[in-house]
Scaffold this motif. Sequence first.
Motif, short mmCIF file in Angstrom:
data_model
loop_
_atom_site.label_atom_id
_atom_site.label_comp_id
_atom_site.label_asym_id
_atom_site.label_seq_id
_atom_site.Cartn_x
_atom_site.Cartn_y
_atom_site.Cartn_z
N GLY A 119 5.64 -6.15 4.36
CA GLY A 119 5.42 -7.06 5.47
C GLY A 119 4.24 -6.71 6.33
N SER A 120 3.46 -5.70 5.94
CA SER A 120 2.27 -5.33 6.71
C SER A 120 1.16 -6.34 6.47
CB SER A 120 1.80 -3.93 6.31
OG SER A 120 2.80 -2.97 6.59
N ASN A 121 0.16 -6.31 7.33
CA ASN A 121 -0.93 -7.28 7.23
C ASN A 121 -1.65 -7.17 5.89
OD1 ASN A 121 -2.55 -9.39 8.39
ND2 ASN A 121 -4.17 -7.88 8.67
N ILE A 122 -2.07 -5.95 5.52
CA ILE A 122 -2.62 -5.70 4.18
C ILE A 122 -1.44 -5.29 3.30
CG2 ILE A 122 -4.17 -4.31 2.77
CD1 ILE A 122 -6.04 -4.07 5.11
N ARG A 171 -12.59 2.09 10.41
CA ARG A 171 -11.46 2.84 10.99
C ARG A 171 -10.22 1.94 11.09
NH1 ARG A 171 -15.61 5.08 14.23
NH2 ARG A 171 -15.22 3.57 15.91
N TRP A 172 -10.40 0.71 11.54
CA TRP A 172 -9.29 -0.23 11.60
C TRP A 172 -8.77 -0.55 10.21
CZ3 TRP A 172 -6.17 -2.11 15.24
CH2 TRP A 172 -6.52 -1.95 16.58
N PHE A 173 -9.70 -0.67 9.28
CA PHE A 173 -9.37 -0.97 7.89
C PHE A 173 -8.44 0.12 7.32
CE2 PHE A 173 -11.79 -4.20 5.25
CZ PHE A 173 -10.76 -4.40 4.35
N GLU A 174 -8.82 1.37 7.51
CA GLU A 174 -8.01 2.47 6.99
C GLU A 174 -6.61 2.45 7.63
OE1 GLU A 174 -7.99 7.36 6.61
OE2 GLU A 174 -9.83 6.33 7.27
N LYS A 175 -6.54 2.15 8.91
CA LYS A 175 -5.26 2.07 9.60
C LYS A 175 -4.36 1.02 8.95
CE LYS A 175 -3.38 1.12 14.24
NZ LYS A 175 -2.72 -0.17 13.98
N GLU A 176 -4.91 -0.16 8.65
CA GLU A 176 -4.11 -1.23 8.05
C GLU A 176 -3.75 -0.92 6.59
OE1 GLU A 176 -5.15 -5.29 8.62
OE2 GLU A 176 -5.48 -5.07 10.79
N LEU A 177 -4.62 -0.21 5.88
CA LEU A 177 -4.29 0.22 4.51
C LEU A 177 -3.08 1.15 4.52
CD1 LEU A 177 -7.84 1.00 3.03
CD2 LEU A 177 -6.44 -1.00 2.53
N ARG A 178 -3.08 2.11 5.43
CA ARG A 178 -1.97 3.06 5.52
C ARG A 178 -0.67 2.35 5.91
NH1 ARG A 178 -3.43 8.31 5.12
NH2 ARG A 178 -5.65 8.85 5.40
N GLU A 179 -0.77 1.41 6.82
CA GLU A 179 0.42 0.66 7.22
C GLU A 179 1.01 -0.09 6.03
OE1 GLU A 179 -0.97 -1.84 10.35
OE2 GLU A 179 -0.85 -0.26 11.89
N GLY A 180 0.15 -0.62 5.16
CA GLY A 180 0.61 -1.35 3.99
C GLY A 180 1.32 -0.46 2.99
N VAL A 198 -6.19 3.79 -7.37
CA VAL A 198 -5.01 4.49 -7.88
C VAL A 198 -4.48 5.44 -6.80
CG1 VAL A 198 -4.11 6.07 -9.62
CG2 VAL A 198 -5.77 4.31 -10.27
N GLU A 199 -3.19 5.28 -6.48
CA GLU A 199 -2.52 6.11 -5.48
C GLU A 199 -1.41 6.91 -6.15
OE1 GLU A 199 -2.41 7.94 -2.74
OE2 GLU A 199 -3.00 6.17 -1.56
N ASN A 200 -1.08 8.08 -5.63
CA ASN A 200 0.07 8.83 -6.11
C ASN A 200 1.34 8.20 -5.55
OD1 ASN A 200 -1.37 10.72 -7.60
ND2 ASN A 200 -1.63 12.08 -5.84
N VAL A 201 2.36 8.09 -6.39
CA VAL A 201 3.63 7.50 -5.97
C VAL A 201 4.18 8.18 -4.71
CG1 VAL A 201 6.07 7.33 -6.64
CG2 VAL A 201 4.29 6.54 -8.21
N GLY A 202 3.99 9.49 -4.61
CA GLY A 202 4.49 10.22 -3.44
C GLY A 202 3.80 9.85 -2.14
N SER A 203 2.68 9.15 -2.21
CA SER A 203 1.95 8.72 -1.01
C SER A 203 2.20 7.25 -0.69
CB SER A 203 0.44 8.96 -1.20
OG SER A 203 0.17 10.33 -1.38
N ILE A 204 3.25 6.69 -1.30
CA ILE A 204 3.62 5.29 -1.05
C ILE A 204 5.04 5.28 -0.48
CG2 ILE A 204 3.70 2.96 -2.02
CD1 ILE A 204 2.16 4.04 -4.47
N PRO A 205 5.20 5.51 0.83
CA PRO A 205 6.54 5.63 1.42
C PRO A 205 7.45 4.44 1.16
CG PRO A 205 4.87 6.36 2.99
CD PRO A 205 4.13 5.75 1.83
N LYS A 206 6.89 3.24 1.04
CA LYS A 206 7.74 2.05 0.88
C LYS A 206 8.32 1.93 -0.54
CE LYS A 206 4.01 -1.19 -0.31
NZ LYS A 206 3.27 -2.41 0.13
N LEU A 207 7.77 2.68 -1.49
CA LEU A 207 8.20 2.56 -2.88
C LEU A 207 9.39 3.49 -3.16
CD1 LEU A 207 7.84 1.50 -5.77
CD2 LEU A 207 6.16 3.32 -6.15
N LYS A 208 10.51 2.90 -3.49
CA LYS A 208 11.70 3.67 -3.85
C LYS A 208 11.79 3.72 -5.38
CE LYS A 208 12.31 3.52 0.54
NZ LYS A 208 11.74 4.62 1.35
N THR A 209 11.56 4.89 -5.94
CA THR A 209 11.53 5.03 -7.39
C THR A 209 11.90 6.45 -7.80
OG1 THR A 209 10.11 4.85 -9.36
CG2 THR A 209 9.06 5.57 -7.33
#
Length: 478
Positions: free
Chosen positions: A60-63, A46-55, A242-253
Amino acid sequence: MARGLDISESIKQDKFENLSPELREKLIDIENQFNVTSDKLKEITRWFEKELREGLEKDGSNIAMNITWVLGLPSGSEIGEYVTIDLGGTNLRVCLVSLKGQREEIDIKQHSYRIPEEIKTGSARQLWDFIADSLDGFIKSHRLTENRNDRLPLGFCFSYPASQECIDHGILKTWTKGFDIDGVEGENAAAQLRDVLAERNLPLELVALVNDTTGAMIASAYKDPDTIIGAIFGTGCNAAYVENVGSIPKLKTDLPPNTPMAINCEYGAFDNAHRVLPRTKYDVTIDEDSPRPGEQAFEKMSAGLYLGELFRLIALDLHKSGLLFPGQDAAKLSESYSLDTGFLSALENDPLEASQTRLEESLGIKVTLDETRVARRLAEVIATRGARLCSCGVAAICQMKGISSGHVAADGTVANKHPKFKQRWTEALGEILDWPRDRKEDPIILTSAQDGSGIGAAVISAMTLYRIHSGNTVGVQG
């Protein structure tokens, strides 16, 4: 339900009947410290998933959740000849990879060059000179420049945390796996390699810089369309998916939201804040004595570089307490990183007498069969915890993405050479994801991605060149 090893049960079965009460009590204590129950695995996940989403949300996130600019998985139709280099924790591997399409065998010629210890803590110049010398020797030994005037495409598998503005670019964030080389952190490793290639006039053109986890995933997907994740369980630990670009908020493209993008998680840094991982005093010692204290918390508890060191620290503790190898000069136990994961695997899986001989040769002392049983138990406890922890990262990705089946392509010495890793990893994954105990088959299967870094770098180079030739240069040409 809590599951795991049970030393007290082994004692009941008289496996340790000749041990002193003090040693048996200490073994039970160590067992309890290293046992990771099903409930604890789920909490970690559960903690792992939280840190993945933050990344995915912010830099600058931990993961780190690094963008790779590898757009999706290969078609299997990629062909051509590619030179690849793989800078791992122990060796530099240089390959010539010939891709002939999904239905054909991949032809690979390779040579490994052991990385001298002084380079691992030396200068950037030493590192790139070593790589250039190795490439030059490989090119000459295989006569790669005969009958051709063009530059060979080069894929660089750089198995360290790097941020990428494009696929042929990579700024090293931090060294891992015991490396601490001056002049590379914060710099573009791809550009530094390009400079030395030009300086030496080597007939190579750097096409892509890739991580070994991404390489493992792409190499496997080239032949196996059921591949869902690439993972490394070796000197270090990590995964890519593999992630969809739309699910990567930090990516500006400008890429469409449904564009698939390979993500290099770099999750060896999971729980650097020490909120959930069950660290022992031995884990704390490994961290404090490492080149980078406070970094790569998860890796230091589960990866191959550290498993043998955990064994050494525990055995040394028992020896100093007079409970193991009493009255003998076990000076070898005081030498940091003198025991590796291969030693641990053999200790656990070889016949008892062979393990006794290995212990005596490795430590330079006389060892009884009872002491060998203790050492074997320690190896089992350490390796089991490592395998169970390794399941948490993959489980977190599966839960985050709603993945219920497929193949996890694993590369690395622990995954491919420890005979019990796969079973332990799979059992733990099933506990986290609540698979039925009476299942006929496992929904998610660990497969081998040996040579994944070399073949993966070649396939990614091919995918990149195909994109350039089709006019799609987004994330290319740094």
